[in-house]
Design a protein around this motif. Structure first.
Motif, PDB file in Angstrom:
ATOM      1  N   TYR A 161       0.831  -1.205   0.000  1.00  5.63           N
ATOM      2  CA  TYR A 161       0.000   0.000   0.000  1.00  5.63           C
ATOM      3  C   TYR A 161       0.867   1.258   0.000  1.00  5.63           C
ATOM      4  O   TYR A 161       0.601   2.219  -0.742  1.00  5.63           O
ATOM      5  N   GLU A 217      -8.240  -9.465   2.068  1.00 11.19           N
ATOM      6  CA  GLU A 217      -8.751  -8.106   1.886  1.00 11.19           C
ATOM      7  C   GLU A 217      -9.088  -7.460   3.225  1.00 11.19           C
ATOM      8  O   GLU A 217      -8.822  -6.276   3.444  1.00 11.19           O
ATOM      9  N   GLU A 218      -9.651  -8.240   4.131  1.00 12.35           N
ATOM     10  CA  GLU A 218      -9.986  -7.703   5.456  1.00 12.35           C
ATOM     11  C   GLU A 218      -8.730  -7.268   6.204  1.00 12.35           C
ATOM     12  O   GLU A 218      -8.700  -6.190   6.821  1.00 12.35           O
ATOM     13  N   ARG A 221      -7.474  -4.028   4.536  1.00 14.92           N
ATOM     14  CA  ARG A 221      -8.267  -2.831   4.809  1.00 14.92           C
ATOM     15  C   ARG A 221      -8.032  -2.306   6.223  1.00 14.92           C
ATOM     16  O   ARG A 221      -7.975  -1.091   6.442  1.00 14.92           O
ATOM     17  N   LYS A 222      -7.870  -3.210   7.187  1.00 12.62           N
ATOM     18  CA  LYS A 222      -7.598  -2.775   8.560  1.00 12.62           C
ATOM     19  C   LYS A 222      -6.249  -2.074   8.642  1.00 12.62           C
ATOM     20  O   LYS A 222      -6.114  -1.007   9.242  1.00 12.62           O
ATOM     21  N   SER A 225      -6.247   1.230   6.325  1.00  6.42           N
ATOM     22  CA  SER A 225      -7.077   2.313   6.855  1.00  6.42           C
ATOM     23  C   SER A 225      -6.347   3.087   7.937  1.00  6.42           C
ATOM     24  O   SER A 225      -6.441   4.320   8.014  1.00  6.42           O
ATOM     25  N   TYR A 228      -3.762   5.189   6.145  1.00  2.00           N
ATOM     26  CA  TYR A 228      -4.420   6.243   5.364  1.00  2.00           C
ATOM     27  C   TYR A 228      -4.793   7.432   6.252  1.00  2.00           C
ATOM     28  O   TYR A 228      -4.570   8.597   5.904  1.00  2.00           O
ATOM     29  N   SER A 236      -6.531   6.072  -1.432  1.00  2.00           N
ATOM     30  CA  SER A 236      -7.318   5.413  -0.392  1.00  2.00           C
ATOM     31  C   SER A 236      -7.158   3.896  -0.463  1.00  2.00           C
ATOM     32  O   SER A 236      -6.813   3.352  -1.521  1.00  2.00           O
ATOM     33  N   PRO A 237      -7.451   3.197   0.625  1.00  2.00           N
ATOM     34  CA  PRO A 237      -7.431   1.729   0.592  1.00  2.00           C
ATOM     35  C   PRO A 237      -8.371   1.160  -0.473  1.00  2.00           C
ATOM     36  O   PRO A 237      -8.035   0.181  -1.146  1.00  2.00           O
ATOM     37  N   ALA A 238      -9.534   1.780  -0.642  1.00  2.00           N
ATOM     38  CA  ALA A 238     -10.503   1.296  -1.631  1.00  2.00           C
ATOM     39  C   ALA A 238      -9.951   1.399  -3.050  1.00  2.00           C
ATOM     40  O   ALA A 238     -10.188   0.517  -3.892  1.00  2.00           O
ATOM     41  N   TRP A 241      -6.805  -1.290  -3.302  1.00  2.00           N
ATOM     42  CA  TRP A 241      -7.018  -2.731  -3.205  1.00  2.00           C
ATOM     43  C   TRP A 241      -7.149  -3.438  -4.555  1.00  2.00           C
ATOM     44  O   TRP A 241      -6.555  -4.519  -4.735  1.00  2.00           O
ATOM     45  N   LYS A 245      -4.917  -6.582  -5.199  1.00  2.00           N
ATOM     46  CA  LYS A 245      -5.592  -7.873  -5.389  1.00  2.00           C
ATOM     47  C   LYS A 245      -5.150  -8.532  -6.688  1.00  2.00           C
ATOM     48  O   LYS A 245      -4.872  -9.737  -6.737  1.00  2.00           O
TER      49      LYS A 245
END
Length: 253
Positions: A161, A217-218, A221-222, A225, A228, A236-238, A241, A245
């Motif tokens: 990331y 993915e979980e 995102r943790k 986030s 971020y 952003s993480p969104a 990803w 991925k």
């Protein structure tokens, strides 16, 4: 010559008596009982048998080979010794509170982890985000060596990331004009450079843990986030990803 440190042949570096065979790792000499260490000599790449004192000389040689200086080596050694003292005090406090099963002496990995945490704080203060990223990677490697694959995966995902956000070393710079030329984060530059081999390391951890994509993915995102929000990252993480991925799971197919 500095390169002459240690014995290439199966000879004890303490008593100079021959061994049945050259050991591949630390062992006690069968003749004098002293510990024999195995190290790679930087001058010629040979595996040599050395005393504990000689290991420090070889470590200093490697430090200098990688761009350090004698003074910097001494400072790094001082930091290690100080962290050992600090951790030993904390472990003793835990042992006093929780009993004999807890506490103990800090391991080399405990000390290295503590120093890396100190480094993270220093990089944040100076806004050296490239070095911050490298320190996170070093932490992932420690967890990998310890067999803590799920935790290592979390750190590798953090680094993925950070890479996509294009980390730069600012060195505490505050001049806005200079920061426009060399921004703290540059996702466009990161996009042009592309991923390194890092997703492959994360994929190895996914295989070892047998985690499904939804769980990965979980975890991402943790971790992402938190970064971020704390570091005010541009990507952003969104948004990150889908790229991560694709890099992770395309390699598995």
């Amino acid at each position: 010559m500095a390169d002459a440190i240690g014995n290439i042949d199966a000879v004890c570096p303490h008593c100079n008596r021959g061994l049945d065979k050259k050991p591949g790792r630390k062992k006690a000499c069968p003749h004098c009982g002293q510990p024999i260490y195995v190290r790679t000599r930087p001058g010629d790449g040979n595996k040599v048998l050395v005393t504990e004192a000689q290991t420090e000389k070889i470590e200093e040689q490697w430090f200098i080979v990688h761009g350090g200086t004698h003074d910097a080596y001494l400072e790094a050694k001082r930091r290690v010794e100080q962290e050992k003292v600090n951790l030993a005090e904390r472990f003793a406090e835990v042992k006093a509170m929780l009993g004999e099963r807890f506490g103990g002496e800090p391991s080399d990995q405990d000390v290295r982890w503590g120093l890396l945490n100190q480094d993270l704080l220093g990089h944040i203060q100076q806004r050296n985000w490239g070095l911050f990223r490298n320190t996170k990677f070093a932490m992932a490697e420690i967890l990998k060596k310890e067999g803590r694959s799920t935790q290592a995966l979390g750190f590798y995902l953090e680094v993925c990331y950070l890479d996509l956000n294009g980390p730069n070393n600012i060195g505490g710079e505050t001049d806005n004009e200079l920061l426009r030329e060399n921004p703290p984060w540059d996702p466009q530059r990161a996009l042009s450079l592309g991923f390194t081999a890092l997703p492959g390391l994360a994929t190895d951890m996914i295989r070892k843990t047998s985690l499904v994509p939804a769980t990965v993915e979980e975890i991402f995102r943790k971790k992402a986030s938190t970064l971020y929000t704390a570091l005010h990252l541009p990507l952003s993480p969104a948004d990150a990803w889908p790229q991560i991925k694709k890099a992770l799971f395309d390699e598995e197919s």
